[in-house]
Design a protein around this motif. Structure first.
Motif: not given
Length: 353
Positions: A289-311
């Motif tokens: 995941i760390d190969r591209e900095r954007l991926f962690d940002e996107l996964l934070d969004d995924v966590a919020e969308k699917f599991y309600g984990v607020r950024r």
């Protein structure tokens, strides 16, 4: 300009749009594209000042298409952008009819292939290549400017908050097919906002055959994660499924990498209410995941969308306006997974470890 048009103009009377278009079409066909451009702008501005917006739009649409058909790309794009400005000035609501008019202008933008069979030993060939690259860059810039203005109009006057999906698709398609310096990340943003994951899969399959080693799995993962960051699990799965089909026809498969393995497991995980497993996957495949900095940002969004984990407030999504204010997508409905987390994890996650 005809004598009658000049007399009407001096008297403060606007000629009919049909008369203007007929006269200016003749001017363009005779090679006076620049002179016609100035008159298209002048007359459309006068109609707009008189609040005859439909007449102004008719003139600008005809002028943009005619100029583009004569390879006057900069002039055509200028009139196309003025067309959108009149839509905004006249407060035209988004409609399929107006979208079709924008579509017709877009379809008039030339699509030209780069010259082939050039050698670095031939000065004439290199000059042709240089000219072709400059022309291609100009086409992409002016067409992008037109479509981005159309997207802003569509977002403000009644499409979705991020703009009309078909306009996003047009923009992605033109950048991908015409850009001499392809930025796949930029293209992906618009494909994901578009309405054609099947065509996106085709573009990705084509890109995989041309990109540098190690970029193919990044491009696929970026596309999937961008879909998921919107809560769009359906199109993320559709993209991967269609990509598999197209690669199979070419007797190829998805790239063999930990990053692709992570993406495949992630898609399965998001089918269930499985936040602990989601976190385990992120930890297990952190180095990929760390190969591209954007991926962690996107996964934070995924966590919020699917599991309600607020950024965390200090770390807003890097997409800013592109992906903000998106409610959970109806396609991200989650299935219920077993109450006994450990029994399910033994079946699914332990084989990965």
């Amino acid at each position: 300009m005809s004598r009658m048009m000049r007399q009407q103009t001096r008297r403060g009377v606007l000629p009919s749009p049909q008369e203007i278009m007929q006269t200016l079409e003749k001017s363009v066909n005779e090679g006076n594209a620049y002179g016609a451009l100035q008159l298209y702008k002048t007359y459309s501005a006068r109609y707009a000042s008189a609040e005859k917006y439909n007449d102004a739009l008719e003139i600008l649409q005809a002028g943009a298409i005619l100029q583009l058909q004569h390879s006057e790309v900069t002039s055509g794009a200028e009139l196309a952008t003025l067309f959108v400005e009149i839509l905004i000035k006249g407060k035209f609501l988004f409609s399929e009819e107006t979208l079709d008019r924008i579509r017709k202008i877009y379809q008039a933008f030339p699509k030209l292939s780069m010259p082939h069979h050039l050698t670095d030993q031939d000065d004439d060939d290199m000059e042709r290549l240089s000219e072709a690259l400059v022309a291609a860059k100009t086409r992409v810039e002016v067409c992008s400017s037109f479509l981005k203005s159309a997207l802003r109009w569509s977002a403000e006057y009644g499409s979705s908050k991020s703009g009309c999906p078909e306009l996003h698709y047009m923009l992605a398609e033109y950048i991908y097919s015409e850009s001499p310096e392809l930025d796949m990340a930029k293209v992906t943003v618009h494909f994901v906002r578009g309405n054609n994951p099947e065509k996106f899969a085709s573009s990705l399959a084509n890109f995989m055959g041309k990109c540098y080693p190690g970029e193919d799995d990044l491009a696929i993962a970026r596309a999937v994660l961008m879909y998921l960051s919107q809560g769009d699990l359906r199109d993320a799965n559709k993209l991967v499924g269609e990509l598999r089909k197209q690669l199979e026809v070419k007797q190829q498969t998805l790239p063999k990498s930990d990053l692709i393995t992570f993406v495949v497991y992630l898609l399965e995980t998001l089918e269930r209410d499985a936040l602990p497993l989601f976190r385990m996957l992120r930890q297990k495949y952190k180095s990929s995941i760390d190969r591209e900095r954007l991926f962690d940002e996107l996964l934070d969004d995924v966590a919020e969308k699917f599991y309600g984990v607020r950024r965390q407030a200090a770390f807003p999504s890097m997409f800013g306006d592109i992906f903000k204010d998106m409610n959970p997508h109806p396609r991200c409905r989650m299935k219920i997974w077993p109450a006994n987390i450990w029994s399910w994890t033994k079946v699914f996650i332990l084989p990965m470890l």
